[in-house]
Design a protein around this motif. Structure first.
Motif, PDB file in Angstrom:
ATOM      1  N   ASP A 105       0.850  -1.199   0.000  1.00 36.88           N
ATOM      2  CA  ASP A 105       0.000   0.000   0.000  1.00 36.88           C
ATOM      3  C   ASP A 105       0.875   1.234   0.000  1.00 36.88           C
ATOM      4  O   ASP A 105       1.949   1.252   0.602  1.00 36.88           O
ATOM      5  CB  ASP A 105      -0.890   0.034   1.250  1.00 36.88           C
ATOM      6  CG  ASP A 105      -2.061  -0.926   1.148  1.00 36.88           C
ATOM      7  OD1 ASP A 105      -2.198  -1.578   0.086  1.00 36.88           O
ATOM      8  OD2 ASP A 105      -2.815  -1.021   2.129  1.00 36.88           O
ATOM      9  N   ASP A 107       0.085   4.061   1.363  1.00 31.97           N
ATOM     10  CA  ASP A 107      -0.203   4.978   2.476  1.00 31.97           C
ATOM     11  C   ASP A 107       0.735   4.818   3.672  1.00 31.97           C
ATOM     12  O   ASP A 107       0.477   5.361   4.739  1.00 31.97           O
ATOM     13  CB  ASP A 107      -1.660   4.819   2.930  1.00 31.97           C
ATOM     14  CG  ASP A 107      -1.969   3.416   3.438  1.00 31.97           C
ATOM     15  OD1 ASP A 107      -1.031   2.609   3.569  1.00 31.97           O
ATOM     16  OD2 ASP A 107      -3.144   3.128   3.681  1.00 31.97           O
ATOM     17  N   GLN A 109       1.271   2.300   5.501  1.00 40.93           N
ATOM     18  CA  GLN A 109       0.858   1.381   6.566  1.00 40.93           C
ATOM     19  C   GLN A 109       1.678   0.097   6.515  1.00 40.93           C
ATOM     20  O   GLN A 109       1.770  -0.622   7.496  1.00 40.93           O
ATOM     21  CB  GLN A 109      -0.638   1.071   6.463  1.00 40.93           C
ATOM     22  CG  GLN A 109      -1.484   2.248   6.891  1.00 40.93           C
ATOM     23  CD  GLN A 109      -2.917   1.851   7.157  1.00 40.93           C
ATOM     24  OE1 GLN A 109      -3.660   1.523   6.239  1.00 40.93           O
ATOM     25  NE2 GLN A 109      -3.305   1.859   8.401  1.00 40.93           N
ATOM     26  N   ARG A 211      -1.792   5.475   8.904  1.00 45.29           N
ATOM     27  CA  ARG A 211      -1.802   6.088   7.595  1.00 45.29           C
ATOM     28  C   ARG A 211      -1.031   7.409   7.638  1.00 45.29           C
ATOM     29  O   ARG A 211      -1.255   8.225   8.527  1.00 45.29           O
ATOM     30  CB  ARG A 211      -3.255   6.401   7.258  1.00 45.29           C
ATOM     31  CG  ARG A 211      -3.585   6.168   5.844  1.00 45.29           C
ATOM     32  CD  ARG A 211      -5.077   6.330   5.653  1.00 45.29           C
ATOM     33  NE  ARG A 211      -5.431   5.564   4.466  1.00 45.29           N
ATOM     34  CZ  ARG A 211      -5.047   5.929   3.254  1.00 45.29           C
ATOM     35  NH1 ARG A 211      -4.361   7.034   3.079  1.00 45.29           N
ATOM     36  NH2 ARG A 211      -5.350   5.186   2.216  1.00 45.29           N
TER      37      ARG A 211
HETATM   38 MG    MG Z   1      -4.338   1.854   4.489  1.00 44.60          MG
END
Ligand code: MG
Ligand code: UDP
Length: 318
Positions: A105, A107, A109, A211
């Motif tokens: 991902d 973001d 994370q 995030r």
């Molecule tokens: Mg996420």
């Protein structure tokens, strides 16, 4: 192992692909790259970064095009609209060219440093390396609890074993990606598909971060639907259960019928019976509606699948 270490025909080291779906991620892309690039450079392999812009409504595409000017290893697949994370991820995996492909991902994370451990396991000869979350920082307790319940139910009733706390953060060898490409379904519950494929798998643990910016696109209703997809994609137990429910109810009504006949024979006909009648009718009506609803879920899936529409549409590759 040696197989992987081997250089290709032109004597180049293996290619590692990073695949990241992006939906309204303008705020994190630069930060993600800033942390990711040093990790990739340290690996000593060739690399490419495949961003899939999943119909973002913010400046995600512009930001991607800007960063691509500085980093030619970046490829951008621009989908024609928002197809959802599962479809975007599928697009990226199918277009990645790497000998090893890592889904992550954007973001933040998924900690980028973990990639090093993933690749190490791959070099040891594992075909799949999955990231196992040790914490779910930045998630609502309700989301955590419902996820736990989902994994529990899924594990009980489906034909595959979904490891809990293992998500889409993973590395896959070229041959796993080729297998993935042969799966024809267009309703894609990726976690389930990954588990279904099998292969020699290693687990690497990581701590999930919050995030870095932006908001999660998975909340309440969307997650609920995601869970239903997850179950109906990999289990027919909800369909079969009605056979047993029906059987038990028939048995009980049969016994009740006999009891009533005996009662009539002993005590004569008793007129009042409104409460028991209405209760039965409503109860059975409810049960039937649930059963029909579940049939509908599956028929809906068959319907969508039967249309044979592509999982995603790429408007353009940059
Ligand atoms: Mg996420
Ligand atoms: N994402 C996507 N399409 C969507 C929703 C999300 O490509 O329709 C991407 C998003 O940009 C991110 C990843 O999928 O890289 C995970 O999404 P998110 O962080 O919103 O989900 P969560 O981590 O809360 O499960």
């Amino acid at each position: 192992m040696e197989e992987i270490q081997q250089k290709d025909i032109e004597g180049r080291p293996p290619l590692v692909s990073i695949v990241s779906p992006c939906f309204n991620e303008e705020g994190v892309i630069r930060l993600f790259l800033k942390e990711l690039l040093p990790v990739l450079q340290k690996l000593g392999f060739r690399y490419e970064i495949v961003f899939v812009n999943d119909g973002s409504t913010d400046r995600t595409l512009e930001v991607l095009l800007e960063v691509q000017k500085q980093e030619p290893a970046i490829r951008i697949l621009n989908l024609s609209r928002n197809f959802g994370k599962e479809a975007a991820l599928t697009a990226g995996l199918e277009h990645a060219r790497g000998d090893a492909v890592i889904a992550i991902d954007v973001d933040m994370q998924h900690p980028v440093e973990t990639i090093e451990a993933f690749v190490k396991k791959w070099e040891e000869g594992f075909d799949v390396v999955v990231g196992k979350r040790l914490s779910r920082t930045g998630e609502h307790p309700l989301k955590k609890a419902s996820a736990k319940l989902f994994y529990h139910i899924h594990g009980k009733i489906s034909d595959i074993n979904l490891p809990s706390d293992v998500g889409d953060f993973r590395l896959m060898d070229r041959k796993v990606i080729e297998t993935l490409k042969t799966l024809p379904e267009n309703q894609r519950f990726m976690k389930g598909i990954f588990a279904w494929m099998g292969y020699k798998t290693a687990v690497v643990e990581y701590y999930q971060e919050e995030r870095a910016a932006g908001v999660s696109s998975f909340n309440g209703w969307k997650l609920w639907n995601f869970a239903i997809d997850g179950i109906t994609s990999f289990s027919t137990v909800p369909l079969r259960i009605w056979l047993y429910v029906g059987f038990v109810i028939s048995m009980l009504s049969f016994l009740l019928g006999i009891a009533l006949i005996i009662e009539v024979m002993i005590q004569g006909i008793e007129v009042p019976g409104y409460v028991s009648t209405i209760t039965m009718v409503l109860f059975l009506g409810g049960i039937q509606l649930i059963g029909i609803g579940i049939l509908g879920e599956y028929i809906g899936r068959i319907y969508k699948e039967a249309k044979r529409r592509p999982t995603y549409i790429i408007e353009r590759e940059y």
